[in-house]
Design an enzyme around this catalytic site. Structure first.
Site, PDB file in Angstrom:
ATOM      1  N   LYS A 125       0.824  -1.221   0.000  1.00  0.00           N
ATOM      2  CA  LYS A 125       0.000   0.000   0.000  1.00  0.00           C
ATOM      3  C   LYS A 125       0.853   1.265   0.000  1.00  0.00           C
ATOM      4  O   LYS A 125       0.562   2.221  -0.718  1.00  0.00           O
ATOM      5  CB  LYS A 125      -0.923   0.055   1.232  1.00  0.00           C
ATOM      6  CG  LYS A 125      -2.019  -0.969   1.256  1.00  0.00           C
ATOM      7  CD  LYS A 125      -2.903  -0.799   2.478  1.00  0.00           C
ATOM      8  CE  LYS A 125      -2.169  -0.973   3.790  1.00  0.00           C
ATOM      9  NZ  LYS A 125      -1.634  -2.307   4.017  1.00  0.00           N
ATOM     10  N   THR A 126       1.900   1.272   0.826  1.00  0.00           N
ATOM     11  CA  THR A 126       2.706   2.497   0.953  1.00  0.00           C
ATOM     12  C   THR A 126       3.430   2.795  -0.357  1.00  0.00           C
ATOM     13  O   THR A 126       3.399   3.935  -0.847  1.00  0.00           O
ATOM     14  CB  THR A 126       3.728   2.349   2.107  1.00  0.00           C
ATOM     15  OG1 THR A 126       3.021   1.972   3.284  1.00  0.00           O
ATOM     16  CG2 THR A 126       4.463   3.651   2.353  1.00  0.00           C
ATOM     17  N   LYS A 141      -1.175   9.170   6.057  1.00  0.00           N
ATOM     18  CA  LYS A 141      -1.360   7.826   6.627  1.00  0.00           C
ATOM     19  C   LYS A 141      -1.909   8.130   8.017  1.00  0.00           C
ATOM     20  O   LYS A 141      -1.144   8.311   8.974  1.00  0.00           O
ATOM     21  CB  LYS A 141      -0.009   7.094   6.684  1.00  0.00           C
ATOM     22  CG  LYS A 141       0.018   5.869   7.577  1.00  0.00           C
ATOM     23  CD  LYS A 141      -0.168   4.589   6.824  1.00  0.00           C
ATOM     24  CE  LYS A 141      -0.160   3.394   7.764  1.00  0.00           C
ATOM     25  NZ  LYS A 141      -0.374   2.133   7.052  1.00  0.00           N
ATOM     26  N   GLU A 161      -3.331   6.553   2.777  1.00  0.00           N
ATOM     27  CA  GLU A 161      -3.113   5.117   2.989  1.00  0.00           C
ATOM     28  C   GLU A 161      -3.882   4.649   4.225  1.00  0.00           C
ATOM     29  O   GLU A 161      -3.784   5.252   5.298  1.00  0.00           O
ATOM     30  CB  GLU A 161      -1.620   4.807   3.175  1.00  0.00           C
ATOM     31  CG  GLU A 161      -1.390   3.301   3.367  1.00  0.00           C
ATOM     32  CD  GLU A 161       0.044   2.918   3.716  1.00  0.00           C
ATOM     33  OE1 GLU A 161       0.962   3.752   3.570  1.00  0.00           O
ATOM     34  OE2 GLU A 161       0.223   1.758   4.158  1.00  0.00           O
ATOM     35  N   GLY A 162      -4.635   3.566   4.057  1.00  0.00           N
ATOM     36  CA  GLY A 162      -5.367   2.983   5.184  1.00  0.00           C
ATOM     37  C   GLY A 162      -4.446   2.176   6.087  1.00  0.00           C
ATOM     38  O   GLY A 162      -3.224   2.381   6.111  1.00  0.00           O
ATOM     39  N   GLY A 169      -3.761  -1.899   6.956  1.00  0.00           N
ATOM     40  CA  GLY A 169      -4.130  -3.282   6.600  1.00  0.00           C
ATOM     41  C   GLY A 169      -5.221  -3.287   5.547  1.00  0.00           C
ATOM     42  O   GLY A 169      -5.084  -2.680   4.489  1.00  0.00           O
ATOM     43  N   PRO A 178       5.465  -3.892 -11.295  1.00  0.00           N
ATOM     44  CA  PRO A 178       6.499  -4.930 -11.196  1.00  0.00           C
ATOM     45  C   PRO A 178       7.303  -4.844  -9.898  1.00  0.00           C
ATOM     46  O   PRO A 178       7.283  -3.818  -9.215  1.00  0.00           O
ATOM     47  CB  PRO A 178       7.399  -4.628 -12.398  1.00  0.00           C
ATOM     48  CG  PRO A 178       7.235  -3.176 -12.629  1.00  0.00           C
ATOM     49  CD  PRO A 178       5.829  -2.826 -12.236  1.00  0.00           C
ATOM     50  N   TYR A 179       8.014  -5.918  -9.606  1.00  0.00           N
ATOM     51  CA  TYR A 179       8.949  -5.926  -8.480  1.00  0.00           C
ATOM     52  C   TYR A 179      10.111  -4.998  -8.815  1.00  0.00           C
ATOM     53  O   TYR A 179      10.699  -5.092  -9.890  1.00  0.00           O
ATOM     54  CB  TYR A 179       9.463  -7.349  -8.253  1.00  0.00           C
ATOM     55  CG  TYR A 179      10.459  -7.456  -7.141  1.00  0.00           C
ATOM     56  CD1 TYR A 179      10.059  -7.345  -5.821  1.00  0.00           C
ATOM     57  CD2 TYR A 179      11.807  -7.649  -7.407  1.00  0.00           C
ATOM     58  CE1 TYR A 179      10.968  -7.431  -4.785  1.00  0.00           C
ATOM     59  CE2 TYR A 179      12.733  -7.745  -6.376  1.00  0.00           C
ATOM     60  CZ  TYR A 179      12.302  -7.627  -5.066  1.00  0.00           C
ATOM     61  OH  TYR A 179      13.213  -7.705  -4.048  1.00  0.00           O
ATOM     62  N   LEU A 180      10.411  -4.095  -7.899  1.00  0.00           N
ATOM     63  CA  LEU A 180      11.517  -3.161  -8.123  1.00  0.00           C
ATOM     64  C   LEU A 180      12.660  -3.485  -7.162  1.00  0.00           C
ATOM     65  O   LEU A 180      12.438  -3.542  -5.950  1.00  0.00           O
ATOM     66  CB  LEU A 180      11.064  -1.717  -7.858  1.00  0.00           C
ATOM     67  CG  LEU A 180      10.048  -1.079  -8.791  1.00  0.00           C
ATOM     68  CD1 LEU A 180       9.827   0.374  -8.397  1.00  0.00           C
ATOM     69  CD2 LEU A 180      10.508  -1.161 -10.240  1.00  0.00           C
TER      70      LEU A 180
HETATM   71  N1  LIG Z   1       6.782  -3.355  -6.293  1.00  0.00           N
HETATM   72  C1  LIG Z   1       7.613  -3.660  -5.295  1.00  0.00           C
HETATM   73  N2  LIG Z   1       8.898  -4.025  -5.541  1.00  0.00           N
HETATM   74  C2  LIG Z   1       9.747  -4.350  -4.557  1.00  0.00           C
HETATM   75  N3  LIG Z   1       9.430  -4.339  -3.249  1.00  0.00           N
HETATM   76  C3  LIG Z   1       8.170  -3.984  -2.919  1.00  0.00           C
HETATM   77  C4  LIG Z   1       7.213  -3.619  -3.918  1.00  0.00           C
HETATM   78  N4  LIG Z   1       6.047  -3.313  -3.290  1.00  0.00           N
HETATM   79  C5  LIG Z   1       6.273  -3.467  -1.983  1.00  0.00           C
HETATM   80  N5  LIG Z   1       7.537  -3.856  -1.744  1.00  0.00           N
HETATM   81  C6  LIG Z   1       8.149  -4.155  -0.443  1.00  0.00           C
HETATM   82  O1  LIG Z   1       7.242  -4.976   0.283  1.00  0.00           O
HETATM   83  C7  LIG Z   1       7.174  -4.579   1.631  1.00  0.00           C
HETATM   84  C8  LIG Z   1       5.733  -4.218   1.983  1.00  0.00           C
HETATM   85  O2  LIG Z   1       5.354  -3.064   1.240  1.00  0.00           O
HETATM   86  P1  LIG Z   1       4.567  -1.871   1.907  1.00  0.00           P
HETATM   87  O3  LIG Z   1       5.251  -1.429   3.159  1.00  0.00           O
HETATM   88  O4  LIG Z   1       4.317  -0.835   0.870  1.00  0.00           O
HETATM   89  O5  LIG Z   1       3.210  -2.639   2.298  1.00  0.00           O
HETATM   90  P2  LIG Z   1       1.952  -2.056   3.061  1.00  0.00           P
HETATM   91  O6  LIG Z   1       0.765  -2.707   2.484  1.00  0.00           O
HETATM   92  O7  LIG Z   1       1.996  -0.577   3.048  1.00  0.00           O
HETATM   93  O8  LIG Z   1       2.208  -2.583   4.551  1.00  0.00           O
HETATM   94  P3  LIG Z   1       1.507  -2.042   5.901  1.00  0.00           P
HETATM   95  O9  LIG Z   1       0.214  -2.805   6.014  1.00  0.00           O
HETATM   96  O10 LIG Z   1       2.526  -2.422   6.946  1.00  0.00           O
HETATM   97  O11 LIG Z   1       1.317  -0.564   5.788  1.00  0.00           O
HETATM   98  C9  LIG Z   1       8.161  -3.425   1.790  1.00  0.00           C
HETATM   99  O12 LIG Z   1       9.390  -3.933   2.238  1.00  0.00           O
HETATM  100  C10 LIG Z   1       8.302  -2.878   0.389  1.00  0.00           C
HETATM  101  O13 LIG Z   1       9.534  -2.253   0.160  1.00  0.00           O
HETATM  102 MG   LIG Z   2       2.111   0.768   4.621  1.00  0.00          MG
END
Ligand SMILES: Nc1ncnc2c1ncn2[C@@H]1O[C@H](COP(=O)(O)OP(=O)(O)OP(=O)(O)O)[C@@H](O)[C@H]1O
Ligand SMILES: [Mg+2]
Length: 234
Positions: A16-17, A38, A116-117, A119, A207-209
């Protein structure tokens, strides 16, 4: 009416973030200013007596906001739990009215807001008050961030069902590769299946970055998010 998106997820940790950051960059690319929030962050870090909301800080940076972090994340909780439990552990009261006030203050300054919500939609914030209620109080359409692989269809469909029951508009779904692709049959067939059965469009497959630098997120967002679909809500 406030404009922008409420970024929810099918689960915690789905991205999400990062996707909120990507959506901010896509909005900016369309020539529109975006503020970020957030409103509640649990599991904050601690420096001395100060709680540090890492998601809030990331969003503030992505949106280039000069506002105090207390406006971006008014409610910081230390315990890594659902807000209702974290607030009880931390002995603090979450006040949805205060959160909305901070939101409306930022709405005056930015053309749109990306919030951002916590969960997913049914995460409890207070007794009888869930993330879905917070989304309704802020009046923004949802963007649902989901995993791309096996199991995601069930999570997406349940999220959409809850949104419908709560009367929340859903602008779209973003399938996010938060882990390297597995080239699994589910990953390959899910977009087509969603197009057939889901009442909400997939507006991006992210995509995965390996490199999460701001420019990389921006470049990828512009390329992989359907800007025309975003524009409809801006
Ligand atoms: N497209 C992406 N490529 C690589 N890493 C990613 C990608 N999307 C998310 N991640 C990694 O996955 C993990 C979770 O992502 P993120 O923190 O955005 O999730 P979230 O849904 O916001 O979590 P939370 O519920 O804790 O707020 C982080 O370590 C983030 O860097
Ligand atoms: Mg988050």
């Amino acid at each position: 009416m406030p404009k922008g998106f409420f970024i929810t997820g099918t689960d915690t940790g789905v991205g999400k973030t990062i996707m909120a950051g990507a959506v901010i960059k896509a909005i900016n690319y369309l020539g529109i200013t975006a503020g970020a929030m957030k409103p509640i962050e649990s599991g904050c870090g601690k420096e001395g007596d100060t709680l540090i909301p890492f998601d809030g800080m990331f969003l503030k940076q992505m949106a280039h906001m000069d506002d105090p972090i207390t406006l971006v994340t008014p409610c910081c909780l230390e315990s890594p739990l659902a807000p209702i439990s974290a607030a009880e552990e931390d002995k603090v009261e979450i006040d949805p009215v205060e959160l909305r006030k901070a939101f409306l203050k930022l709405c005056m300054k930015y053309e749109v807001m990306v919030v951002e919500g916590v969960g997913g939609l049914m995460v409890p914030i207070k007794r009888d008050y869930y993330v879905a209620g917070m989304a309704r109080d802020l009046g923004l359409p949802l963007l649902v961030v989901a995993r791309p692989g096996l199991g995601t269809i069930n999570h997406i469909m349940m999220t959409i069902r809850v949104a419908q029951q709560e009367g929340l508009a859903v602008a779209g779904i973003i399938l996010n590769y938060s882990a390297p692709p597995q080239q699994s049959p589910a990953e390959q067939t899910n977009p087509k299946l969603l197009a057939q059965i889901c009442p909400v469009p997939v507006i991006g497959i992210f995509p995965y970055l390996k490199n999460m630098a701001e420019e990389a997120v921006e470049r990828t967002a512009i390329k992989n998010i359907d800007l025309e679909l975003l524009k409809k809500y801006l």
